[in-house]
Design a protein around this motif. Sequence first.
Motif, PDB file in Angstrom:
ATOM      1  N   VAL A  64     -42.327 -13.253  -6.404  1.00  0.00           N
ATOM      2  CA  VAL A  64     -43.115 -12.086  -6.015  1.00  0.00           C
ATOM      3  C   VAL A  64     -43.110 -11.099  -7.168  1.00  0.00           C
ATOM      4  CG1 VAL A  64     -42.961 -10.013  -4.575  1.00  0.00           C
ATOM      5  CG2 VAL A  64     -42.769 -12.264  -3.518  1.00  0.00           C
ATOM      6  N   SER A  65     -44.264 -10.579  -7.515  1.00  0.00           N
ATOM      7  CA  SER A  65     -44.291  -9.571  -8.582  1.00  0.00           C
ATOM      8  C   SER A  65     -45.409  -8.586  -8.315  1.00  0.00           C
ATOM      9  CB  SER A  65     -44.514 -10.245  -9.934  1.00  0.00           C
ATOM     10  OG  SER A  65     -45.671 -11.056  -9.891  1.00  0.00           O
ATOM     11  N   ARG A  66     -45.200  -7.347  -8.741  1.00  0.00           N
ATOM     12  CA  ARG A  66     -46.249  -6.342  -8.560  1.00  0.00           C
ATOM     13  C   ARG A  66     -47.404  -6.696  -9.467  1.00  0.00           C
ATOM     14  NH1 ARG A  66     -44.372  -0.904  -9.890  1.00  0.00           N
ATOM     15  NH2 ARG A  66     -46.439  -0.342  -9.121  1.00  0.00           N
ATOM     16  N   LEU A  67     -48.578  -6.750  -8.898  1.00  0.00           N
ATOM     17  CA  LEU A  67     -49.769  -7.123  -9.650  1.00  0.00           C
ATOM     18  C   LEU A  67     -49.958  -6.184 -10.834  1.00  0.00           C
ATOM     19  CD1 LEU A  67     -52.039  -9.185  -9.487  1.00  0.00           C
ATOM     20  CD2 LEU A  67     -53.376  -7.539  -8.185  1.00  0.00           C
ATOM     21  N   ALA A  68     -49.657  -4.909 -10.615  1.00  0.00           N
ATOM     22  CA  ALA A  68     -49.824  -3.922 -11.686  1.00  0.00           C
ATOM     23  C   ALA A  68     -48.961  -4.289 -12.888  1.00  0.00           C
ATOM     24  CB  ALA A  68     -49.452  -2.535 -11.166  1.00  0.00           C
ATOM     25  N   GLU A  69     -47.737  -4.739 -12.617  1.00  0.00           N
ATOM     26  CA  GLU A  69     -46.840  -5.151 -13.706  1.00  0.00           C
ATOM     27  C   GLU A  69     -47.390  -6.372 -14.423  1.00  0.00           C
ATOM     28  OE1 GLU A  69     -42.556  -3.796 -11.791  1.00  0.00           O
ATOM     29  OE2 GLU A  69     -43.298  -5.841 -11.530  1.00  0.00           O
ATOM     30  N   ASP A  70     -47.879  -7.337 -13.631  1.00  0.00           N
ATOM     31  CA  ASP A  70     -48.463  -8.536 -14.217  1.00  0.00           C
ATOM     32  C   ASP A  70     -49.600  -8.158 -15.160  1.00  0.00           C
ATOM     33  OD1 ASP A  70     -46.757  -9.821 -12.576  1.00  0.00           O
ATOM     34  OD2 ASP A  70     -48.264 -10.983 -11.497  1.00  0.00           O
ATOM     35  N   ALA A  71     -50.477  -7.259 -14.669  1.00  0.00           N
ATOM     36  CA  ALA A  71     -51.662  -6.894 -15.438  1.00  0.00           C
ATOM     37  C   ALA A  71     -51.269  -6.169 -16.717  1.00  0.00           C
ATOM     38  CB  ALA A  71     -52.590  -6.029 -14.585  1.00  0.00           C
TER      39      ALA A  71
ATOM     40  N   TYR B  62     -48.417  -6.957  -4.063  1.00  0.00           N
ATOM     41  CA  TYR B  62     -47.423  -7.901  -4.569  1.00  0.00           C
ATOM     42  C   TYR B  62     -48.046  -9.288  -4.664  1.00  0.00           C
ATOM     43  CZ  TYR B  62     -43.234  -4.965  -4.232  1.00  0.00           C
ATOM     44  OH  TYR B  62     -42.287  -4.021  -4.424  1.00  0.00           O
ATOM     45  N   ALA B  63     -48.168  -9.796  -5.860  1.00  0.00           N
ATOM     46  CA  ALA B  63     -48.679 -11.153  -6.035  1.00  0.00           C
ATOM     47  C   ALA B  63     -47.570 -12.156  -5.770  1.00  0.00           C
ATOM     48  CB  ALA B  63     -49.207 -11.331  -7.449  1.00  0.00           C
ATOM     49  N   LYS B  77     -53.715 -18.007 -15.297  1.00  0.00           N
ATOM     50  CA  LYS B  77     -53.408 -17.082 -16.393  1.00  0.00           C
ATOM     51  C   LYS B  77     -53.906 -15.677 -16.067  1.00  0.00           C
ATOM     52  CE  LYS B  77     -51.521 -19.690 -19.657  1.00  0.00           C
ATOM     53  NZ  LYS B  77     -50.624 -20.380 -18.712  1.00  0.00           N
ATOM     54  N   ASP B  78     -55.076 -15.606 -15.444  1.00  0.00           N
ATOM     55  CA  ASP B  78     -55.673 -14.312 -15.144  1.00  0.00           C
ATOM     56  C   ASP B  78     -54.945 -13.676 -13.958  1.00  0.00           C
ATOM     57  OD1 ASP B  78     -57.164 -12.166 -14.431  1.00  0.00           O
ATOM     58  OD2 ASP B  78     -58.990 -13.289 -13.961  1.00  0.00           O
ATOM     59  N   PRO B  79     -54.240 -12.558 -14.213  1.00  0.00           N
ATOM     60  CA  PRO B  79     -53.486 -11.958 -13.107  1.00  0.00           C
ATOM     61  C   PRO B  79     -54.403 -11.481 -11.981  1.00  0.00           C
ATOM     62  CG  PRO B  79     -53.458 -10.518 -15.033  1.00  0.00           C
ATOM     63  CD  PRO B  79     -54.091 -11.802 -15.465  1.00  0.00           C
ATOM     64  N   VAL B 118     -45.647  -5.544   6.384  1.00  0.00           N
ATOM     65  CA  VAL B 118     -46.610  -5.507   5.285  1.00  0.00           C
ATOM     66  C   VAL B 118     -45.866  -5.025   4.049  1.00  0.00           C
ATOM     67  CG1 VAL B 118     -48.495  -4.999   6.892  1.00  0.00           C
ATOM     68  CG2 VAL B 118     -47.387  -3.130   5.663  1.00  0.00           C
ATOM     69  N   TRP B 119     -46.468  -5.268   2.887  1.00  0.00           N
ATOM     70  CA  TRP B 119     -45.787  -4.944   1.628  1.00  0.00           C
ATOM     71  C   TRP B 119     -46.699  -4.162   0.693  1.00  0.00           C
ATOM     72  CZ3 TRP B 119     -45.587  -9.535   4.295  1.00  0.00           C
ATOM     73  CH2 TRP B 119     -44.328  -9.966   4.717  1.00  0.00           C
ATOM     74  N   ARG B 120     -46.155  -3.147   0.086  1.00  0.00           N
ATOM     75  CA  ARG B 120     -46.897  -2.376  -0.918  1.00  0.00           C
ATOM     76  C   ARG B 120     -45.974  -2.034  -2.070  1.00  0.00           C
ATOM     77  NH1 ARG B 120     -50.448   1.873   2.817  1.00  0.00           N
ATOM     78  NH2 ARG B 120     -51.170   0.251   4.257  1.00  0.00           N
ATOM     79  N   GLY B 121     -46.440  -2.285  -3.272  1.00  0.00           N
ATOM     80  CA  GLY B 121     -45.597  -2.055  -4.446  1.00  0.00           C
ATOM     81  C   GLY B 121     -45.577  -0.608  -4.898  1.00  0.00           C
ATOM     82  N   GLU B 122     -45.646   0.312  -3.943  1.00  0.00           N
ATOM     83  CA  GLU B 122     -45.660   1.732  -4.305  1.00  0.00           C
ATOM     84  C   GLU B 122     -44.287   2.203  -4.753  1.00  0.00           C
ATOM     85  OE1 GLU B 122     -48.531   4.124  -1.627  1.00  0.00           O
ATOM     86  OE2 GLU B 122     -47.424   2.805  -0.299  1.00  0.00           O
TER      87      GLU B 122
END
Lengths: 458, 458
Positions: A64-71, B62-63, B77-79, B118-122
């Motif tokens: 699991v990773s924060r998309l923002a971090e990935d980007a 969260y991806a 590759k593309d986040p 639910v999950w939020r990377g805030e």
Amino acid sequence: MSRKASLSGFHEWLPAERLVEQHVLDTLRRTFELHGFAGIETRAVETLGQLLRKGEIDKEVYAVSRLAEDAEGTSAKDPNDPKRLALHFDLTVPFARYVVENAGHLAFPFRRFQMQKVWRGERPQEGRAREFTQADIDVVGDGELSPRYDADVALVMAEALGALPIGDFLIRVNNRKLAEGFYRGIGLTDAAGVLRSIDKLEKIGPDEVARLLQEELGATEEQARQALELAAIRTEDTSFVEQVRALGVEDELLEEGLAELADVVGTLHRRAPGRAVADLSIARGLDYYTGTVYETVLVGHEQLGSICSGGRYDALASKGNRVFPGVGLSIGVTRLVMRMLSQEMAVASRSVPTAVYVALTQDADWSEAQDVAALLRERGIPAEVAVSAEKFGKQIKYADRRGIPYVWFMGRDDAGTRTHEVKDIRSGEQTAADPADWTPSAEDLLPQITRAEDVDPA
Amino acid sequence: MSRKASLSGFHEWLPAERLVEQHVLDTLRRTFELHGFAGIETRAVETLGQLLRKGEIDKEVYAVSRLAEDAEGTSAKDPNDPKRLALHFDLTVPFARYVVENAGHLAFPFRRFQMQKVWRGERPQEGRAREFTQADIDVVGDGELSPRYDADVALVMAEALGALPIGDFLIRVNNRKLAEGFYRGIGLTDAAGVLRSIDKLEKIGPDEVARLLQEELGATEEQARQALELAAIRTEDTSFVEQVRALGVEDELLEEGLAELADVVGTLHRRAPGRAVADLSIARGLDYYTGTVYETVLVGHEQLGSICSGGRYDALASKGNRVFPGVGLSIGVTRLVMRMLSQEMAVASRSVPTAVYVALTQDADWSEAQDVAALLRERGIPAEVAVSAEKFGKQIKYADRRGIPYVWFMGRDDAGTRTHEVKDIRSGEQTAADPADWTPSAEDLLPQITRAEDVDPA
């Protein structure tokens, strides 16, 4: 179950199917609470370091990773960074962490149940999902934990499973000490390796297992034969002890295991006859149990695999010098419910909670219809109210389509006084009723989950 | 609540805290079911494409990826690959997908409740967690959905929240058409932009909002003043209509919104007096509602923010030409329970379900003690059995430490006949009892969640 998941391995239930799953979860929770287990939940994510602590299972893990971090490219470069987060793949590892973190706030022996989703990135196949619900019970001690809990947790699970509309099941019990002691006694020292091979017995048969033991573990033909003889022992009572002794192997650990298993199986035989057997083929693969191990099969559905498994850990968790032994069992709820639904073992009597649909003959009656519904709900009768006036036939059709058994009609008598009638739309019978005391039959009050006629397993 | 989460933003409850959360969830479910809502669950993951459909919220997502793929470098590759999986950040987006996928199996209007994590990377902060539980109800129609449901869902939530030990709350209702029509009527065409600014009213105050409207949206001083005048209107009944009319703005959409809001607020005022107000400052930020919008504050805890929000979507989901309008509300269960616990608004009477601890005076009595416990459990009394014989004092201490109110003792009279006594360890009172009919008081049967004395909010 004819529907395909839109994402392979991630099943979702229709409302009527969810009622069956909810019934399973409610029944399990009720039984666990009656036996003094406290419910907890743990977070869905653990660090990779925590998850991989017990062995090599990384292939199954969802990171699991924060998309923002990935980007931003700021996420950890090393995919195996132990601080990286991942979804839990069972409830045992998170529970062990929870016990260590909260030891100062818990009273031991701590009895807990936990019913949550877990995730595994396995190839989806029959009986295996990538997201599924487990229902676990464990008893964990501080420093020590009486061996009596090994029988206790199995009795609780026997009672819990026995309360479900699933027919016969059988808890198969073995003991790691017994198996390891025996292997040692015949000169096979790689106990983990032997257990891994024995674990394949049901899948590949004794001849293949014998070949594996000889080719991969260097066993002699005689050693392989002996290991398979042990694995063939299966008794309802403690007579397995004599059968093992008849194999003529002597080992201290074997004796310890025999005594422990005899205690557990003897208790189960007395208190839950027909529900459990000693089955000396049970290995529980790679799991790091140290004593009793359990698997459970649904009779007639053996090819489904185990629906409830577990065992004892001498050290479920540890914190410095402090060790927390534990014993527990885990039900694969999703696997079980998938089978219940696909084999029509259980069905819900309707797909909505609503027992009464309050119809409207004129729009202006809506608030009064809400009063009727409120009176019914106050007495525990699920009710909903039409939002607009429609012809009787259309309102009955609407209720029928949703499986609601009763339609309530408000009218006026010749003197203009309010009248109430309720219609059972299955029989067509319509009677005068008072919203303050009319009650549906017990079977109609809430959706019932009933065991369908036994069908031949596919 | 003095404990810190070991992973920032991921809270875990101790058993007694979990009982409070469980009580909240049980109470909500009971109310939802009484109103005919069917429970469903959706999978935890959605594709990024699905999640980002409604707007730019990617920073919070969260991806999820299989660790094995990451390690092999075979993951996308593309986040921002729309096929990539991510954890859902609310229950509305998954529900919309579920409706479209299962439309052929659902009866509309479909009433569903859903209670899941639910999950939020805030960034974690007071009142915000990265993992939290929501409890949603929605009614969704096929093609059309009566405006009466806008009042219906709010009434259900008022009843559900009113059944919780949380004291007074207030549902604030507004209407997007009203707001947008009004802004258009005064010449402000970027309604979304104005709503975004108005949404900040409680945080930054009217002067700052006026400045934002002028600087960022090119409003005149007069336009800003008018927008703020509208936002200042708050009435318990439908008198807001006259107050809006007094502002002298004319617009067709405004009239439509006024009629809709008057209908909802009028119904709420009649059927749940004191529970709801028309509050024309409610904007619901970036959410894509198209009519009624709701927020709910806990009286005395306004700074906590909304504990229950929602609104109407003209198109919650669509499938080709088929459109599914919906209206619903979502309770932030974790936020609410955190406040209940930190302010000691509610407490559990004990941390274990167990009401009776069956003591052992000799090890050989274990099976008989299990029989006693089984008789109690059959009548719904949670009971557990000691695993070994200990001195009375030690057994009482054990029960006391776990908060178990009663200890059961088995003895023998002079004639050697089995006797039973039960001790209330709080009063010390010990009486003869029959395991087949002794019953604890209703308050002692199960852990009770009670509303503590009101305390001053911090």
